[in-house]
Design a protein around this motif. Sequence first.
Motif, PDB file in Angstrom:
ATOM      1  N   GLN A 132       0.876  -1.167   0.196  1.00 18.38           N
ATOM      2  CA  GLN A 132      -0.011   0.005  -0.325  1.00 18.38           C
ATOM      3  C   GLN A 132       1.218   1.099   0.178  1.00 18.38           C
ATOM      4  OE1 GLN A 132      -2.961   0.684   3.384  1.00 18.38           O
ATOM      5  NE2 GLN A 132      -3.519  -2.393   2.861  1.00 18.38           N
ATOM      6  N   HIS A 133       2.193   1.293   0.267  1.00 18.36           N
ATOM      7  CA  HIS A 133       3.348   2.373   0.698  1.00 18.36           C
ATOM      8  C   HIS A 133       3.894   1.916  -0.295  1.00 18.36           C
ATOM      9  CE1 HIS A 133       0.036   3.671   3.525  1.00 18.36           C
ATOM     10  NE2 HIS A 133      -0.220   3.315   4.022  1.00 18.36           N
ATOM     11  N   ALA A 160      -2.661  -2.704  -4.460  1.00 14.18           N
ATOM     12  CA  ALA A 160      -3.336  -1.969  -3.570  1.00 14.18           C
ATOM     13  C   ALA A 160      -2.853  -0.613  -3.526  1.00 14.18           C
ATOM     14  CB  ALA A 160      -3.059  -3.079  -2.546  1.00 14.18           C
ATOM     15  N   ARG A 162      -1.537   2.979  -2.385  1.00 17.13           N
ATOM     16  CA  ARG A 162      -2.510   4.223  -2.079  1.00 17.13           C
ATOM     17  C   ARG A 162      -1.439   5.544  -1.689  1.00 17.13           C
ATOM     18  NH1 ARG A 162      -5.279   2.658   3.321  1.00 17.13           N
ATOM     19  NH2 ARG A 162      -5.812   4.243   3.360  1.00 17.13           N
ATOM     20  N   GLU A 163      -0.135   4.832  -1.598  1.00 11.57           N
ATOM     21  CA  GLU A 163       0.908   5.813  -1.318  1.00 11.57           C
ATOM     22  C   GLU A 163       2.135   5.836  -2.106  1.00 11.57           C
ATOM     23  OE1 GLU A 163       1.578   8.767   2.544  1.00 11.57           O
ATOM     24  OE2 GLU A 163       2.646   7.069   2.658  1.00 11.57           O
ATOM     25  N   CYS A 184      -0.391   7.756 -11.052  1.00 12.88           N
ATOM     26  CA  CYS A 184      -1.330   8.343 -10.291  1.00 12.88           C
ATOM     27  C   CYS A 184      -2.190   8.543  -9.896  1.00 12.88           C
ATOM     28  CB  CYS A 184      -0.409   8.946  -8.658  1.00 12.88           C
ATOM     29  SG  CYS A 184       1.801   7.100  -8.678  1.00 12.88           S
ATOM     30  N   ARG A 187      -5.131   6.394 -10.988  1.00  9.02           N
ATOM     31  CA  ARG A 187      -5.493   5.123  -9.740  1.00  9.02           C
ATOM     32  C   ARG A 187      -6.034   6.268  -8.589  1.00  9.02           C
ATOM     33  NH1 ARG A 187      -0.675   0.347 -10.021  1.00  9.02           N
ATOM     34  NH2 ARG A 187      -2.115   0.704  -8.500  1.00  9.02           N
ATOM     35  N   ARG A 188      -6.069   7.345  -7.812  1.00 13.21           N
ATOM     36  CA  ARG A 188      -6.087   7.441  -6.999  1.00 13.21           C
ATOM     37  C   ARG A 188      -4.999   7.226  -5.723  1.00 13.21           C
ATOM     38  NH1 ARG A 188      -8.924  11.300  -8.619  1.00 13.21           N
ATOM     39  NH2 ARG A 188     -10.939  11.662  -7.729  1.00 13.21           N
ATOM     40  N   ILE A 189      -4.045   7.885  -6.279  1.00 15.65           N
ATOM     41  CA  ILE A 189      -2.823   7.193  -5.527  1.00 15.65           C
ATOM     42  C   ILE A 189      -2.483   8.813  -4.987  1.00 15.65           C
ATOM     43  CG2 ILE A 189      -0.617   6.511  -5.439  1.00 15.65           C
ATOM     44  CD1 ILE A 189      -1.375   3.805  -7.181  1.00 15.65           C
ATOM     45  N   PRO A 216      -7.295  12.362   3.334  1.00 16.26           N
ATOM     46  CA  PRO A 216      -6.151  10.836   2.541  1.00 16.26           C
ATOM     47  C   PRO A 216      -7.166  11.177   1.218  1.00 16.26           C
ATOM     48  CG  PRO A 216      -8.098  10.306   4.007  1.00 16.26           C
ATOM     49  CD  PRO A 216      -7.569  12.086   4.141  1.00 16.26           C
ATOM     50  N   THR A 217      -8.069  12.282   0.670  1.00 14.48           N
ATOM     51  CA  THR A 217      -8.522  12.092  -0.791  1.00 14.48           C
ATOM     52  C   THR A 217      -8.571  13.873  -1.626  1.00 14.48           C
ATOM     53  OG1 THR A 217     -10.603  12.995   0.185  1.00 14.48           O
ATOM     54  CG2 THR A 217     -10.166  10.780   0.415  1.00 14.48           C
ATOM     55  N   GLN A 250     -14.363  12.664   3.158  1.00 14.50           N
ATOM     56  CA  GLN A 250     -14.463  11.985   2.432  1.00 14.50           C
ATOM     57  C   GLN A 250     -15.597  11.909   0.789  1.00 14.50           C
ATOM     58  OE1 GLN A 250     -12.555   9.378   2.845  1.00 14.50           O
ATOM     59  NE2 GLN A 250     -10.970   9.949   4.536  1.00 14.50           N
TER      60      GLN A 250
END
Length: 285
Positions: A132-133, A160, A162-163, A184, A187-189, A216-217, A250
Amino acid sequence: IASFWGALAQGVMPNLSFVNLRNNKLDDSSLITLVEAIDERPFFEQLERLDLAGNSQLTVEGFDALSLAITHGALPKLLALVLHSFSIPIRQLVSHSGDITELDFSRRGLADCDVIFASGLFSAAGVLPQVQHLNLEANSLSHTACRKLAEVLSAGALPALREFRIGHNDSIGEDGRRLIQGACFSRRIATPELIPLSSPNVAEHMAFTAKGSRLPTIVSVVEMERLAANRRRKKSDTRACDGVTQEAFQVTPLSASEIVTAEDNVALATVCRRQKRAMTQGNNG
């Protein structure tokens, strides 16, 4: 080189565990010859460490061939591969990939060749499915590594993730930042450490900050205004905008017209200042 590989393929030194080919003149064709020889007749079965550093003629083609062979079972006991100055933990990345959720290769002196090879591992089906990271900060990467990373991320590598941190690599330039942010963003990374692009026409994937905590968003100016208006209506809420909770952000996925740009960052600050003044005046009233 072909003669050397051929001799090994005939069973010479079957228990060889370390091969040092550092600072030679190996090129892509040499490395591909090795891969083909292994495919035809497995050898190097006891090899634990392979050093190919200092072979400046090796490029993406050779590294891709080697990474593909490794992910398909070649060199089954290989623990480490050296392409520059960093020892890539091959077995950890391949054999135990399902258990890894974070890869921190920051400040390791990674060069483009390291990342290009690793990208080939990332792109293999079933490799590192839980990561994820990913942190590649403060290395010696250029736009060449960014191009390969963007290619494999766009193709679905590290599903998976995310960052992704790749800041403080001074040589990646604006072209490298553009490639990574584009891959990125689709893919919302999150890419929190990248310097914003100078062009206002390029969609920037940015994470805003509330009192130093990364959110986070991504949020658009439209969404910022809506949230600010909602908070103004809640007279009982005395918190300032700079203390807004993460839950408030969110929001639903953005449309193409709501992509955050550098101008949005300025707009966010303006919205916060307006709301803070309004709430202060309401409290004084």
